[in-house]
Every structure is written in C-alpha cells, then in structure tokens.
Design a protein around this motif. Structure first.
Motif, PDB file in Angstrom:
ATOM      1  N   ILE A  32       0.750  -1.018  -0.020  1.00  0.00           N
ATOM      2  CA  ILE A  32       0.020   0.022   0.013  1.00  0.00           C
ATOM      3  C   ILE A  32       0.780   1.226  -0.088  1.00  0.00           C
ATOM      4  O   ILE A  32       0.653   1.944  -0.620  1.00  0.00           O
ATOM      5  N   ALA A  33       1.837   1.171   0.781  1.00  0.00           N
ATOM      6  CA  ALA A  33       2.919   2.467   0.997  1.00  0.00           C
ATOM      7  C   ALA A  33       3.324   2.574  -0.329  1.00  0.00           C
ATOM      8  O   ALA A  33       3.746   3.628  -0.734  1.00  0.00           O
ATOM      9  N   ASP A  34       3.945   1.247  -1.042  1.00  0.00           N
ATOM     10  CA  ASP A  34       4.613   1.749  -2.378  1.00  0.00           C
ATOM     11  C   ASP A  34       3.762   2.278  -3.376  1.00  0.00           C
ATOM     12  O   ASP A  34       4.232   3.315  -3.969  1.00  0.00           O
ATOM     13  N   GLN A  35       2.433   1.975  -3.260  1.00  0.00           N
ATOM     14  CA  GLN A  35       1.661   2.617  -4.365  1.00  0.00           C
ATOM     15  C   GLN A  35       1.289   4.085  -3.946  1.00  0.00           C
ATOM     16  O   GLN A  35       1.229   4.749  -4.822  1.00  0.00           O
ATOM     17  N   LEU A  36       1.112   4.349  -2.646  1.00  0.00           N
ATOM     18  CA  LEU A  36       0.962   5.873  -2.390  1.00  0.00           C
ATOM     19  C   LEU A  36       2.297   6.692  -2.723  1.00  0.00           C
ATOM     20  O   LEU A  36       2.074   7.766  -3.163  1.00  0.00           O
ATOM     21  N   VAL A  37       3.548   5.928  -2.424  1.00  0.00           N
ATOM     22  CA  VAL A  37       4.644   6.630  -2.735  1.00  0.00           C
ATOM     23  C   VAL A  37       4.645   6.962  -4.267  1.00  0.00           C
ATOM     24  O   VAL A  37       5.300   8.131  -4.720  1.00  0.00           O
ATOM     25  N   ALA A  38       4.593   5.994  -5.214  1.00  0.00           N
ATOM     26  CA  ALA A  38       4.600   5.925  -6.564  1.00  0.00           C
ATOM     27  C   ALA A  38       3.763   7.274  -6.798  1.00  0.00           C
ATOM     28  O   ALA A  38       4.150   8.207  -7.626  1.00  0.00           O
ATOM     29  N   GLY A  39       2.625   7.392  -6.319  1.00  0.00           N
ATOM     30  CA  GLY A  39       1.547   8.408  -6.843  1.00  0.00           C
ATOM     31  C   GLY A  39       2.286   9.734  -6.295  1.00  0.00           C
ATOM     32  O   GLY A  39       2.100  10.960  -7.221  1.00  0.00           O
ATOM     33  N   ALA A  40       2.878   9.726  -5.117  1.00  0.00           N
ATOM     34  CA  ALA A  40       3.257  11.202  -4.759  1.00  0.00           C
ATOM     35  C   ALA A  40       4.439  11.421  -5.500  1.00  0.00           C
ATOM     36  O   ALA A  40       4.750  12.662  -6.235  1.00  0.00           O
ATOM     37  N   ILE A  41       5.411  10.518  -6.048  1.00  0.00           N
ATOM     38  CA  ILE A  41       6.597  11.012  -6.765  1.00  0.00           C
ATOM     39  C   ILE A  41       6.230  11.437  -8.132  1.00  0.00           C
ATOM     40  O   ILE A  41       6.700  12.337  -8.520  1.00  0.00           O
ATOM     41  N   ALA A  42       5.113  10.913  -8.650  1.00  0.00           N
ATOM     42  CA  ALA A  42       4.867  11.209 -10.202  1.00  0.00           C
ATOM     43  C   ALA A  42       4.092  12.576  -9.934  1.00  0.00           C
ATOM     44  O   ALA A  42       4.619  13.425 -11.076  1.00  0.00           O
ATOM     45  N   GLU A  43       3.690  12.873  -9.110  1.00  0.00           N
ATOM     46  CA  GLU A  43       2.688  14.343  -8.909  1.00  0.00           C
ATOM     47  C   GLU A  43       4.135  15.466  -8.719  1.00  0.00           C
ATOM     48  O   GLU A  43       4.023  16.558  -9.301  1.00  0.00           O
ATOM     49  N   ILE A  44       5.050  15.218  -7.839  1.00  0.00           N
ATOM     50  CA  ILE A  44       6.191  15.826  -7.528  1.00  0.00           C
ATOM     51  C   ILE A  44       6.939  16.127  -8.891  1.00  0.00           C
ATOM     52  O   ILE A  44       7.323  17.100  -9.218  1.00  0.00           O
ATOM     53  N   GLU A  45       7.197  14.948  -9.519  1.00  0.00           N
ATOM     54  CA  GLU A  45       8.005  15.246 -10.855  1.00  0.00           C
ATOM     55  C   GLU A  45       7.331  15.897 -11.926  1.00  0.00           C
ATOM     56  O   GLU A  45       7.801  16.554 -12.698  1.00  0.00           O
TER      57      GLU A  45
END
Length: 182
Positions: A32-45
C-alpha cells in the motif's frame, strides 16, 4: 464502497524555482505504501520537483519526522503517507486522530503538508485508495503539499520558526511604515 462521483481538481501549480519535498512514509503495509509513494513521486516530478523519501515505523511517527526535518533541513513541503486499518481495539482511533491532529498543528505553524495517511476499515479499501492508477491518494497528498508551497511562495516564501523575525532583513517592523522589503 468507492463512489463514482467526480470531484474538481485544481490545476497543477507552476514553480519558477524547483520545489524540494520530503515524502515521509510509514511502510507498515508495504505494498500500500509503495503505491502511495509512486503516486506522490509522479505528482512532484510533474512540476519538476525534487523529493527525498523518509521512512518511519508507523503513522504516529510521521508528524515527528516532519517536525525534525523542518527544523534541521530545508524542504519546501512534506507529504505524509501511510495506512491505518481498523483492528479489534481502540488503538485505530488513537493513531488516526493523533497523527491527523499533529499534522494539522504543524500545518498551522506554516508547514506545507499534504496528508495521505489512509484511514480505512479493511485492506481492500486501502488498496483501492492507494492505487496510483486509481484513486491515487498519494498523488493527491503531494498535490495538496504543492498547492500549499505555491501559496507560501506567493505570500513571501518560506519562513522558519514561529514568533521570530526572519534573518536577512526580509521584513521591517510595521511601525516603520515601509512595508516588506522587496
């Protein structure tokens, strides 16, 4: 059950200077955390931002880690990510309420925080909300942090500390009548 309602999403903010965001995550439910992090990274980038990931043991430690990073580093904003699933005891209520309250208090001190700590009844609800190609709550938390950073920059940039005059003569006392120094 997830709703099919549509909600308005603000357009991504634009930045003249790169934003530095700390993603503070409690990987207790790692997938679950990995999915949350992936979404956050994509938005920041997507806004040309830079990020660093900070892992902590659980949701209760997320606000403390953000407070430490704010005091000892130079991040523009923070994304709080994790997942709390209801169990058989009242510990769920404590973790949900206290982590949320602490993040709110940090935000009221001027920190730009997007709260993506999922508080759900079961694992399936968490998976639906975390999916970066679905509800993407990690990306939504990052977007919230980015919007707050844009607001902070609009009104004069980052300031450290509450109740202290910023260094470098950035501001003058109100009675001088001159207003902020450009």
């Amino acid at each position: 059950m997830a709703s099919n309602e549509t909600h308005y999403t603000l357009p991504r903010p634009e930045f003249d200077k790169t934003v530095k965001v700390a993603i503070v995550v409690a990987p207790y439910y790692k997938d679950i955390a990995d999915q949350l992090v992936a979404g956050a990274i994509a938005e920041i980038e997507a806004v040309g931002g830079w990020h660093e990931i900070i892992e902590v043991p659980g949701a209760l430690e997320i606000p403390t880690a953000i407070g430490i990073a704010e005091r000892l580093s130079n991040f523009d904003g923070y994304v709080a990510l994790g997942c709390v699933i209801r169990g058989e005891t009242t510990h769920y209520d404590t973790v949900c309420n206290d982590s949320s309250r602490a993040l709110t208090l940090l935000g009221l001190q001027g920190l730009c925080i997007g709260n993506g700590i999922l508080t759900v009844e079961n694992y399936d609800q968490a998976a639906v909300r975390a999916e970066s190609s679905g509800q993407n709550k990690g990306g939504g938390a990052a977007a919230a942090a980015l919007h707050l950073i844009a607001i902070a920059r609009k009104f004069g940039g980052q300031r450290k500390g509450a109740g202290f005059r910023p260094q470098g003569g950035e501001y003058e006392l109100a009675e001088s009548g001159k207003g902020p120094v450009a």
